[in-house]
Scaffold this active site. Structure first.
Site, PDB file in Angstrom:
ATOM      1  N   GLY A  44     -10.481   8.681   6.271  1.00 33.85           N
ATOM      2  CA  GLY A  44     -11.501   9.697   6.476  1.00 33.85           C
ATOM      3  C   GLY A  44     -12.851   9.203   6.953  1.00 33.85           C
ATOM      4  N   ASN A  83      -9.045   2.260  10.021  1.00 25.25           N
ATOM      5  CA  ASN A  83      -8.192   2.091  11.193  1.00 25.25           C
ATOM      6  C   ASN A  83      -8.692   2.989  12.325  1.00 25.25           C
ATOM      7  OD1 ASN A  83      -4.584   1.779  11.734  1.00 25.25           O
ATOM      8  ND2 ASN A  83      -6.261   1.623  13.154  1.00 25.25           N
ATOM      9  N   SER A  84      -8.532   4.303  12.157  1.00 27.34           N
ATOM     10  CA  SER A  84      -8.886   5.241  13.230  1.00 27.34           C
ATOM     11  C   SER A  84     -10.341   5.112  13.663  1.00 27.34           C
ATOM     12  CB  SER A  84      -8.618   6.681  12.780  1.00 27.34           C
ATOM     13  OG  SER A  84      -7.272   6.859  12.416  1.00 27.34           O
ATOM     14  N   GLY A 103      -7.822  10.206   9.349  1.00 33.83           N
ATOM     15  CA  GLY A 103      -8.048  10.429  10.765  1.00 33.83           C
ATOM     16  C   GLY A 103      -9.100  11.461  11.111  1.00 33.83           C
ATOM     17  N   LYS A 114       0.882  -1.172   0.000  1.00 30.18           N
ATOM     18  CA  LYS A 114       0.000   0.000   0.000  1.00 30.18           C
ATOM     19  C   LYS A 114       0.916   1.216   0.000  1.00 30.18           C
ATOM     20  CE  LYS A 114      -3.161   2.741   2.703  1.00 30.18           C
ATOM     21  NZ  LYS A 114      -3.579   3.070   4.092  1.00 30.18           N
TER      22      LYS A 114
END
Length: 263
Positions: free
Chosen positions: A189, A210-211, A161, A100
């Protein structure tokens, strides 16, 4: 109804359309529990942001124990040389030619550098990598990445994030329309499950999170919620939504109703 197909990443197929990150969790146990709850089959890892010894080795073992396909990333890189070097290190460490590709151009909003991204992508493809470039929702940039040979693209929904969701649905929809044969994964996002559902409803093949999971009050519950949202969004895309209308239309027939109601 559209034809259902599994997620395809460079010829490898997956049932889950949720890719999950491995950073920012409150503890290693929460991370592994959240990954399990998400039912994801692909986990992203950053070599640069982990220790190479002791705690780092424990982390890698946890990732291996999940049994998931590992997608290394070049998070934190700011130059072509830096990203290419880290990608080669990842290939050695994780024994995979998947990468990635992240190449930051602006420190304020962490926007990818489009010029450097194209250059690094071309170099890595020539070196045998299967590149999954993280990019903005720029149609021309996505077209050029595809022209280089990328079979998978990862446009952002919003700056990483932020949790703001799909800030530019029009751009994302246009990328989907103009690149029908490319696997498209919304990356960065997203904040809540409805954002992921919206991306899948638009025809995107998957989302990477993730976040939104790691930063939730209960990451495990949120991972479960995102799993359901992705499934719902994909099912809606396959089913095909009803056409929008500018005027109201009754949902019940008038036949058999009293004449004064019909008028």
């Amino acid at each position: 109804m559209r034809e259902e197909k599994p997620l395809n990443i460079y010829g490898q197929t997956f049932e889950s359309r949720l890719l999950i990150g491995s950073a920012l969790y409150p503890s290693p146990q929460v991370m592994t529990d959240a990954i399990s709850a998400s039912q994801s089959q692909i986990v992203t890892v950053s070599l640069r942001r982990q220790n190479s010894v002791s705690a780092g080795e424990d982390f890698w073992q946890l990732i291996k124990d999940t049994g998931l396909t590992v997608l290394p990333n070049t998070a934190g890189c700011h130059s072509v040389k830096e990203a290419v070097t880290l990608a080669k290190m990842c290939r050695e460490v994780f024994a995979t030619d998947w990468i990635k590709l992240e190449l930051i151009g602006d420190e304020y909003n962490l926007q990818p550098d489009p010029v450097a991204l194209l250059e690094a992508t071309e170099l890595l493809l020539q070196d045998g990598f299967k590149v999954l470039p993280y990019c903005t929702d720029d149609l021309v940039l996505c077209q050029r990445l595809a022209a280089l040979g990328c079979e998978v693209l990862m446009p952002w929904g919003a700056p990483i994030g932020t949790g703001k969701g799909l800030l530019n649905p029009y751009n994302l929809a246009m990328i989907r329309q103009r690149l029908p044969d490319i696997t498209l994964i919304v990356d960065a996002g997203l904040g809540v499950p409805s954002h992921a559902c919206q991306a899948l409803e638009m025809g995107y093949d998957a989302v990477l999170l993730n976040s939104a999971i790691a930063g939730a009050g209960c990451p495990v519950k949120m991972a479960t919620a995102f799993n359901y949202a992705v499934q719902a969004g994909r099912a809606a895309y396959i089913a095909q939504a009803m056409p929008e209308k500018d005027v109201a239309a009754p949902s019940t027939p008038t036949m058999g109703m009293p004449f004064w109601h019909q008028n």
